[in-house]
Scaffold this active site. Structure first.
Site, PDB file in Angstrom:
ATOM      1  N   GLY A  93      -1.497  22.643 -16.139  1.00  0.00           N
ATOM      2  CA  GLY A  93      -1.356  21.647 -17.169  1.00  0.00           C
ATOM      3  C   GLY A  93      -1.784  22.174 -18.520  1.00  0.00           C
ATOM      4  N   GLU A  94      -1.298  21.471 -19.543  1.00  0.00           N
ATOM      5  CA  GLU A  94      -1.644  21.856 -20.904  1.00  0.00           C
ATOM      6  C   GLU A  94      -1.675  20.591 -21.753  1.00  0.00           C
ATOM      7  OE1 GLU A  94      -0.015  24.636 -24.586  1.00  0.00           O
ATOM      8  OE2 GLU A  94       1.002  24.633 -22.642  1.00  0.00           O
ATOM      9  N   GLY A  96      -3.298  18.714 -25.583  1.00  0.00           N
ATOM     10  CA  GLY A  96      -3.204  18.970 -27.013  1.00  0.00           C
ATOM     11  C   GLY A  96      -4.046  20.160 -27.438  1.00  0.00           C
ATOM     12  N   ASP A 209      -5.598   7.398 -24.119  1.00  0.00           N
ATOM     13  CA  ASP A 209      -4.330   8.075 -23.779  1.00  0.00           C
ATOM     14  C   ASP A 209      -3.930   7.738 -22.336  1.00  0.00           C
ATOM     15  OD1 ASP A 209      -2.080   9.576 -24.249  1.00  0.00           O
ATOM     16  OD2 ASP A 209      -3.029  11.488 -23.720  1.00  0.00           O
TER      17      ASP A 209
END
Length: 833
Positions: A93-94, A96, A209
């Site tokens: 995963g990546e 911000g 988020d």
């Protein structure tokens, strides 16, 4: 459905095992072995792996103000690197500003974990502060639905990292769709999400988020477990998470636009509180239920930053139930993933679920739920059929919820109540029926008693009328008959008795009307009172009554009976149209048998003037004593005297077929000198049926006449003419003239038209004499053998309608005779009905 669920579970288990393999070649070999020849399964698992490794869409990831220096790190070279006791195995995963790896912990225990580390080249003071805040926020929380933090530290090059629980699963929306979860299952999963967010809020952490990719679902012992991850943009509520926490930069927008609250999109510098997460939870619930976000994804993707912010802040999203109708063909797929058809899904969303979702999506955060737990409680209320707080608490709504919540109890009470009401209604109905039956019985008893009294009274009046008739008091008799009929109109005896009285008075039309009324009352027609009624009904043209009388006679044949009297046979001859051919044939044979037992005079005996024939009753059928000599009539213009009506008449010239010596027709002779009569039956005992009984004796010429009439109705024209001629030989029969019209019809039916016309001409002459006799009988009231006269007139009328002749009989005198009879009874003032 079970097969589909097994496929999904197999697909998930292969996927979860595959993502644990770091080496791509080893992963491919594992997939080849696990999927074997199932290409469809291999493609589905590969698509899951691709989606797992792919970057999120632009509207699904938070915008980042600092650009990443792609050349600052070679991510492939990072694989296998040791960070503390953790070996980096695979990037999964990546975000911000951080990268997420699957790492192998070597000590103190061996296990796979998720290691999140700040990106190289993004180590600004703000990013490092946020990363530190996330690490601290997660470490503060301890909830089964929030990913657990195991460790934290700093790399040799000064980049912070932390180690947390490795969650192998799918985003909550993907998991629910692939599993085909129902609305109830989705809502139960969502309650766990609300519980996790509420726990974070209690720890002073806002997620900011919340979206499907940050709410993962994994299976533990076959049970789906929710894990909320990625608190990377969390912000402290009213306290510093660390000494490195900095104030959010003015005009920076943090979060994912599709799931972002209006206050996050405002970028006005206003503080963001827990109600921002309530908005994001509303969007997530919207997508779980309706299969799409409140605002169209393609529109949001194509919109500029300012337009995107305007949409979030100003436009009101449609209700989930209404949004379903805008999906087009996709609506069927969305409904099928929830185990419903499109109509059922839309109706299920309409109502409480619309209210819950739209309350959480209010633009004004003060009108949203106060907490995630309040939102979860409303969902629980919906699942347990309790009233929700998002909806106005109307009395009707609360009553409906109470009814749904207590279906079993209310159904039982309703059934018991209905049973009681039905029982009470049945009891009342039965009581009412019993009362009605009682009243009906009492009324029937009263009616029966009244009927008996009326019948007794009517019988007395009939007996009184008969006494008046015998005493020649016809007016009084008529009054008594009228009272008897009026006293009990549904009693047939007064009608029949009055009919006989009127027929004797030559009032044949009125008598026929009374016979017709008696037939309507189902009177028995097998008594002597009905002898001659058929001809009387024919004369008055009472066709319906004549038809019913014929049916009664036919029923006597059909029920195994037979006609056992000459009078009944006479009625059959004038109702022959209603009797079957076999019945008439049987009757003709019976008449021939009866004739063999009927004595008669020598047909060649010559009677002297004024002297009756030997062996013959000079009165014919009358039987009421000698008839006085024929008297002159008023207006006759001539004096005619002769013997009694039973004897021969010599006041006319011989007619066609007669001899001057005998005054009537000569008998048909064979060459051997015998009578030329057809052999219509043998006289042996074998011809007699066991139930045959000799009928009441009548004069032989009358019996011959009746037999001839039956033959005529059967179509035996030669036999009929022979029997008519035999009857005419008896010069003591006073009604010899009545056969002329019948013989004419026999010749007509046999095709002898010239003979038929000659006999018809003679019938016209005979009718003139019969009318003269009626004038005489009218003066001698009570002595008329009306049956012979009525039949003679009916036969003549029928023959005249079939056989055209120049001569015509004047029947106007019949009406004069009728008027004279009425005058004798009523003094000319009242017409008897």
């Amino acid at each position: 459905m079970a097969s589909r669920s097994n496929d999904i579970m197999s697909e998930k288990s292969i996927f979860l095992d595959a993502i644990e393999l770091d080496d791509p070649s080893a992963r491919d070999a594992f997939l080849d072995d696990a999927c074997r020849d199932d290409r469809s399964l291999r493609q589905r698992v590969q698509s899951l792996l691709n989606a797992h490794l792919a970057d999120d869409h632009v509207v699904d990831r938070p915008p980042v103000s600092n650009a990443t220096d792609a050349t600052s790190i070679d991510q492939h070279k990072s694989l296998g690197t040791m960070i503390g006791p953790y070996r980096l195995m695979e990037q999964i995963g990546e975000g911000g500003f951080g990268l997420v790896f699957v790492a192998q912990q070597e000590q103190p225990v061996k296990r796979r974990v998720a290691l999140k580390i700040i990106k190289p080249g993004t180590g600004s003071q703000e990013v490092i502060a946020r990363f530190e805040a996330e690490r601290q926020a997660i470490a503060m929380m301890d909830h089964p639905n929030i990913a657990q933090v195991f460790d934290a530290g700093v790399t040799d090059d000064g980049r912070p990292y932390f180690v947390m629980e490795l969650v192998r699963g799918l985003p909550i929306t993907d998991f629910a769709d692939r599993s085909g979860m129902s609305l109830r299952g989705r809502l139960e999963l969502f309650i766990d999400v609300c519980s996790a967010v509420h726990h974070a809020h209690q720890k002073g952490v806002i997620h900011r988020d919340i979206k499907p990719s940050n709410v993962m679902v994994t299976l533990h012992d076959g049970k789906p477990i929710v894990k909320v991850i990625d608190f990377g943009v969390a912000k402290a509520i009213g306290q510093a998470l660390t000494d490195k926490t900095i104030y959010t930069r003015f005009f920076s927008m943090i979060g994912t636009p599709l799931y972002m609250s209006p206050e996050q999109a405002e970028m006005s510098g206003l503080d963001v509180d827990t109600r921002s997460d309530i908005y994001s939870l509303g969007v997530l619930m919207y997508e779980l239920l309706a299969g799409t976000t409140p605002f169209d994804r393609e529109r949001m993707d194509s919109a500029g930053l300012d337009e995107l912010r305007r949409i979030i802040r100003e436009e009101e999203p449609p209700r989930p139930s209404r949004r379903m109708t805008t999906l087009g063909d996709r609506m069927t797929t969305v409904a099928a993933a929830r185990g419903l058809d499109a109509h059922r899904l839309t109706s299920s969303l309409r109502g409480d679920l619309d209210w819950i979702v739209m309350k959480s999506l209010e633009k004004d955060r003060q009108r949203r739920y106060d907490s995630a737990m309040a939102m979860a409680n409303d969902i629980r209320c919906y699942l347990t059929e309790q009233p929700i707080t998002a909806r106005p608490p109307s009395l009707a709504y609360q009553g409906l919820k109470f009814a749904r919540r207590n279906r079993a109890v209310l159904a039982t009470l309703s059934m018991v109540s209905i049973a009681m009401l039905v029982g009470i209604a049945m009891s009342l109905w039965q009581m009412n029926q019993a009362m009605i039956e009682r009243d009906q019985k009492e009324k029937a008893l009263r009616d029966l008693e009244q009927f008996s009294r009326n019948v007794t009274n009517a019988n007395s009046l009939v007996a009184s009328a008969q006494t008046h008739v015998n005493a020649q008091r016809f007016t009084e008799a008529s009054l008594d008959f009228d009272l008897a009929v009026t006293r009990q109109p549904e009693y047939d005896l007064p009608w029949v008795s009055r009919a006989q009285f009127l027929a004797d008075r030559l009032l044949w039309d009125e008598a026929a009307a009374d016979y017709a009324r008696a037939i309507q009352l189902s009177a028995s027609t097998d008594t002597p009172q009905w002898w001659g009624a058929a001809a009387l009904l024919a004369w008055a043209r009472q066709d319906e009554a004549q038809r019913q009388l014929g049916q009664d006679l036919q029923n006597r044949f059909d029920q195994g009976g037979s006609i056992r009297s000459w009078e009944d046979a006479r009625n059959c001859a004038f109702c022959s149209n209603e009797l079957s051919k076999p019945a008439m044939e049987m009757l003709a044979a019976s008449c021939e048998r009866w004739l063999r037992d009927t004595p008669g005079p020598d047909p060649f005996h010559r009677a002297q003037p004024g002297q009756p024939n030997r062996g013959l009753d000079p009165l014919g059928m009358d039987g009421r004593g000698p008839r006085p000599p024929h008297r002159p009539m008023e207006g006759d213009g001539r004096q005619r005297f002769g013997p009694p009506l039973g004897g021969p008449r010599f006041d006319r010239q011989p007619r066609f077929g007669e001899s001057r010596t005998f005054g009537r027709r000569d008998p048909p002779l064979r060459p051997n000198g015998r009578l030329d009569l057809p052999p219509l039956g043998r006289s042996g005992p074998e011809d007699r049926r066991p139930d045959d009984r000799r009928p009441r004796p009548l004069p032989r010429p009358v019996c011959l006449y009746v037999t001839a009439m039956v033959h005529l109705r059967c179509g035996h024209y030669e036999a009929a003419m022979d029997r008519f001629m035999e009857a005419s030989l008896d010069r003591g029969w006073p009604m010899r003239d009545m056969i002329d019209a019948a013989v004419a019809m026999a010749h007509h039916q046999a095709g002898n038209q010239e003979d038929a016309k000659r006999w018809m001409a003679r019938s016209h002459e005979s009718i003139v004499r019969i009318v003269d006799d009626l004038r005489y009988e009218n003066q001698q009231a009570g002595r008329t053998p009306w049956i012979d006269y009525v039949e003679a007139l009916v036969l003549h009328r029928d023959a005249s309608e079939r056989i055209p002749t120049d001569a015509q009989a004047d029947l106007t005198a019949i009406e004069q005779i009728r008027a004279r009879s009425i005058e004798r009874i009523n003094g000319g003032e009242r017409n008897v009905q």
